[in-house]
Design a protein around this motif. Structure first.
Motif, PDB file in Angstrom:
ATOM      1  N   ASP A  18     -55.983 -12.541 -53.888  1.00  0.00           N
ATOM      2  CA  ASP A  18     -54.648 -13.095 -53.660  1.00  0.00           C
ATOM      3  C   ASP A  18     -54.694 -14.607 -53.477  1.00  0.00           C
ATOM      4  OD1 ASP A  18     -53.499 -10.617 -53.824  1.00  0.00           O
ATOM      5  OD2 ASP A  18     -53.506 -10.273 -51.679  1.00  0.00           O
ATOM      6  N   VAL A  19     -55.743 -15.086 -52.842  1.00  0.00           N
ATOM      7  CA  VAL A  19     -55.928 -16.524 -52.672  1.00  0.00           C
ATOM      8  C   VAL A  19     -57.215 -16.882 -53.399  1.00  0.00           C
ATOM      9  CG1 VAL A  19     -56.243 -18.404 -51.032  1.00  0.00           C
ATOM     10  CG2 VAL A  19     -54.763 -16.482 -50.437  1.00  0.00           C
ATOM     11  N   SER A  20     -57.115 -17.803 -54.313  1.00  0.00           N
ATOM     12  CA  SER A  20     -58.233 -18.151 -55.169  1.00  0.00           C
ATOM     13  C   SER A  20     -59.452 -18.619 -54.372  1.00  0.00           C
ATOM     14  CB  SER A  20     -57.810 -19.259 -56.134  1.00  0.00           C
ATOM     15  OG  SER A  20     -58.891 -19.606 -56.968  1.00  0.00           O
ATOM     16  N   GLN A  21     -60.631 -18.295 -54.888  1.00  0.00           N
ATOM     17  CA  GLN A  21     -61.872 -18.783 -54.296  1.00  0.00           C
ATOM     18  C   GLN A  21     -62.422 -19.967 -55.091  1.00  0.00           C
ATOM     19  OE1 GLN A  21     -63.988 -14.835 -53.962  1.00  0.00           O
ATOM     20  NE2 GLN A  21     -64.270 -15.622 -51.904  1.00  0.00           N
ATOM     21  N   THR A  22     -61.691 -20.378 -56.094  1.00  0.00           N
ATOM     22  CA  THR A  22     -62.085 -21.548 -56.867  1.00  0.00           C
ATOM     23  C   THR A  22     -60.998 -22.604 -56.727  1.00  0.00           C
ATOM     24  OG1 THR A  22     -61.033 -20.733 -58.885  1.00  0.00           O
ATOM     25  CG2 THR A  22     -63.347 -20.165 -58.554  1.00  0.00           C
ATOM     26  N   TYR A  23     -61.379 -23.823 -57.017  1.00  0.00           N
ATOM     27  CA  TYR A  23     -60.422 -24.915 -56.894  1.00  0.00           C
ATOM     28  C   TYR A  23     -60.446 -25.723 -58.184  1.00  0.00           C
ATOM     29  CZ  TYR A  23     -57.921 -28.919 -55.056  1.00  0.00           C
ATOM     30  OH  TYR A  23     -56.988 -29.898 -54.863  1.00  0.00           O
ATOM     31  N   HIS A  24     -59.289 -25.978 -58.737  1.00  0.00           N
ATOM     32  CA  HIS A  24     -59.189 -26.769 -59.957  1.00  0.00           C
ATOM     33  C   HIS A  24     -59.230 -28.246 -59.574  1.00  0.00           C
ATOM     34  CE1 HIS A  24     -57.473 -28.590 -63.544  1.00  0.00           C
ATOM     35  NE2 HIS A  24     -57.873 -27.497 -64.168  1.00  0.00           N
ATOM     36  N   PHE A  25     -60.233 -28.962 -60.051  1.00  0.00           N
ATOM     37  CA  PHE A  25     -60.373 -30.355 -59.641  1.00  0.00           C
ATOM     38  C   PHE A  25     -60.249 -31.350 -60.791  1.00  0.00           C
ATOM     39  CE2 PHE A  25     -64.574 -28.722 -60.517  1.00  0.00           C
ATOM     40  CZ  PHE A  25     -65.106 -29.682 -61.348  1.00  0.00           C
ATOM     41  N   GLY A  26     -60.251 -30.885 -62.027  1.00  0.00           N
ATOM     42  CA  GLY A  26     -60.211 -31.813 -63.166  1.00  0.00           C
ATOM     43  C   GLY A  26     -58.814 -32.329 -63.438  1.00  0.00           C
ATOM     44  N   ALA A  27     -58.621 -33.639 -63.416  1.00  0.00           N
ATOM     45  CA  ALA A  27     -57.307 -34.228 -63.642  1.00  0.00           C
ATOM     46  C   ALA A  27     -57.115 -34.681 -65.083  1.00  0.00           C
ATOM     47  CB  ALA A  27     -57.092 -35.413 -62.699  1.00  0.00           C
ATOM     48  N   SER A  28     -58.113 -34.455 -65.921  1.00  0.00           N
ATOM     49  CA  SER A  28     -57.956 -34.826 -67.323  1.00  0.00           C
ATOM     50  C   SER A  28     -58.738 -33.840 -68.177  1.00  0.00           C
ATOM     51  CB  SER A  28     -58.448 -36.247 -67.573  1.00  0.00           C
ATOM     52  OG  SER A  28     -59.832 -36.333 -67.339  1.00  0.00           O
ATOM     53  N   GLY A  29     -58.298 -33.704 -69.404  1.00  0.00           N
ATOM     54  CA  GLY A  29     -58.957 -32.787 -70.326  1.00  0.00           C
ATOM     55  C   GLY A  29     -58.004 -32.366 -71.420  1.00  0.00           C
ATOM     56  N   LEU A  30     -58.410 -31.398 -72.197  1.00  0.00           N
ATOM     57  CA  LEU A  30     -57.627 -30.959 -73.340  1.00  0.00           C
ATOM     58  C   LEU A  30     -56.231 -30.484 -72.943  1.00  0.00           C
ATOM     59  CD1 LEU A  30     -57.523 -30.395 -76.377  1.00  0.00           C
ATOM     60  CD2 LEU A  30     -58.520 -28.149 -75.914  1.00  0.00           C
ATOM     61  N   ASN A  31     -56.119 -29.678 -71.898  1.00  0.00           N
ATOM     62  CA  ASN A  31     -54.831 -29.131 -71.470  1.00  0.00           C
ATOM     63  C   ASN A  31     -54.433 -29.609 -70.073  1.00  0.00           C
ATOM     64  OD1 ASN A  31     -54.381 -27.388 -73.792  1.00  0.00           O
ATOM     65  ND2 ASN A  31     -56.142 -26.239 -73.018  1.00  0.00           N
ATOM     66  N   TYR A  35     -50.739 -35.777 -63.723  1.00  0.00           N
ATOM     67  CA  TYR A  35     -49.443 -35.287 -63.236  1.00  0.00           C
ATOM     68  C   TYR A  35     -49.502 -33.775 -63.032  1.00  0.00           C
ATOM     69  CZ  TYR A  35     -44.624 -33.712 -63.164  1.00  0.00           C
ATOM     70  OH  TYR A  35     -43.462 -33.084 -62.818  1.00  0.00           O
ATOM     71  N   PHE A  36     -49.979 -33.044 -64.046  1.00  0.00           N
ATOM     72  CA  PHE A  36     -50.072 -31.583 -63.974  1.00  0.00           C
ATOM     73  C   PHE A  36     -51.009 -31.167 -62.838  1.00  0.00           C
ATOM     74  CE2 PHE A  36     -50.964 -27.316 -65.673  1.00  0.00           C
ATOM     75  CZ  PHE A  36     -49.683 -26.929 -66.013  1.00  0.00           C
ATOM     76  N   GLN A  37     -52.121 -31.870 -62.695  1.00  0.00           N
ATOM     77  CA  GLN A  37     -53.072 -31.584 -61.607  1.00  0.00           C
ATOM     78  C   GLN A  37     -52.386 -31.738 -60.249  1.00  0.00           C
ATOM     79  OE1 GLN A  37     -56.152 -30.476 -61.229  1.00  0.00           O
ATOM     80  NE2 GLN A  37     -56.456 -31.008 -59.097  1.00  0.00           N
ATOM     81  N   ASP A  38     -51.655 -32.822 -60.056  1.00  0.00           N
ATOM     82  CA  ASP A  38     -50.982 -33.073 -58.774  1.00  0.00           C
ATOM     83  C   ASP A  38     -49.891 -32.047 -58.488  1.00  0.00           C
ATOM     84  OD1 ASP A  38     -52.595 -35.223 -58.263  1.00  0.00           O
ATOM     85  OD2 ASP A  38     -51.107 -36.735 -58.865  1.00  0.00           O
ATOM     86  N   VAL A  39     -49.095 -31.710 -59.492  1.00  0.00           N
ATOM     87  CA  VAL A  39     -47.958 -30.800 -59.301  1.00  0.00           C
ATOM     88  C   VAL A  39     -48.406 -29.357 -59.112  1.00  0.00           C
ATOM     89  CG1 VAL A  39     -45.913 -29.834 -60.443  1.00  0.00           C
ATOM     90  CG2 VAL A  39     -46.318 -32.289 -60.498  1.00  0.00           C
ATOM     91  N   TYR A  40     -49.379 -28.900 -59.907  1.00  0.00           N
ATOM     92  CA  TYR A  40     -49.711 -27.480 -59.911  1.00  0.00           C
ATOM     93  C   TYR A  40     -50.965 -27.092 -59.145  1.00  0.00           C
ATOM     94  CZ  TYR A  40     -46.018 -26.937 -63.307  1.00  0.00           C
ATOM     95  OH  TYR A  40     -44.811 -26.925 -63.918  1.00  0.00           O
ATOM     96  N   PHE A  41     -51.904 -27.957 -58.971  1.00  0.00           N
ATOM     97  CA  PHE A  41     -53.178 -27.544 -58.394  1.00  0.00           C
ATOM     98  C   PHE A  41     -53.577 -28.225 -57.096  1.00  0.00           C
ATOM     99  CE2 PHE A  41     -53.661 -26.622 -62.965  1.00  0.00           C
ATOM    100  CZ  PHE A  41     -53.842 -25.247 -62.871  1.00  0.00           C
ATOM    101  N   LYS A  42     -53.139 -29.432 -56.848  1.00  0.00           N
ATOM    102  CA  LYS A  42     -53.622 -30.215 -55.718  1.00  0.00           C
ATOM    103  C   LYS A  42     -53.389 -29.534 -54.364  1.00  0.00           C
ATOM    104  CE  LYS A  42     -53.780 -34.983 -54.166  1.00  0.00           C
ATOM    105  NZ  LYS A  42     -53.261 -36.322 -54.422  1.00  0.00           N
ATOM    106  N   LYS A  43     -52.265 -28.838 -54.207  1.00  0.00           N
ATOM    107  CA  LYS A  43     -51.911 -28.247 -52.917  1.00  0.00           C
ATOM    108  C   LYS A  43     -52.160 -26.744 -52.843  1.00  0.00           C
ATOM    109  CE  LYS A  43     -48.471 -31.793 -52.258  1.00  0.00           C
ATOM    110  NZ  LYS A  43     -47.078 -32.145 -52.318  1.00  0.00           N
TER     111      LYS A  43
END
Length: 147
Positions: A18-31, A35-43
């Motif tokens: 239910d709560v991820s054990q991984t964290y998305h840290f890459g702010a650049s790449g193919l997809n 902005y997307f990193q800050d809005v969807y993954f940072k928090k």
């Protein structure tokens, strides 16, 4: 996507907590961009407690003990099929003759307005969902060992 390929899975499952054990840290790449990193993954929440097959199975058995089986005489597409009382653990049984028989599941997914282009996120022919403030287990019968 590649984790779902049979040659990668080799009969294994990828358990999604239910709560991820991984964290998305890459702010650049193919997809990805910053902005997307800050809005969807940072928090996003991050779970540091270990999850393994043993505690996953214990959790499922505990959920069965405290569960309410849905009234299967109603259509799953009816508005009141899933009770509105929050905090319940609900079990729904669906027809599933074999490990690749997803006909009924795809109909249910369409009714619940959840992902229905293909089948994902199941464990031993059982899906775990959160519906109307309750946890719901959808179990494929007779294929699932939980049926």
């Amino acid at each position: 996507m590649w984790m779902r390929l049979p040659e990668v899975q080799k009969g294994r499952e990828c358990v999604i907590p239910d709560v991820s054990q991984t964290y998305h840290f890459g702010a650049s790449g193919l997809n990805m961009n910053s902005y997307f990193q800050d809005v969807y993954f940072k928090k996003h929440s991050f779970n540091t407690l270990p999850i393994n097959k043993s505690n996953c199975e214990e959790l499922i058995v505990d959920m069965f003990k405290r569960s309410l089986v849905l009234d299967h005489s109603k259509s799953q597409c009816e508005e009141n099929f899933i009770p509105g009382k929050k905090g319940e653990i609900i079990i729904m049984f669906i027809k599933m003759e074999g490990p690749k028989d997803f006909v009924t599941w795809l109909q249910v997914a369409k009714c619940f307005k959840i992902w229905d282009p293909d089948v994902r996120g199941y464990h031993k022919s059982m899906w775990r969902l959160h519906m109307k403030g309750s946890e719901m287990l959808v179990i494929g019968v007779p294929n699932s060992e939980y049926s």
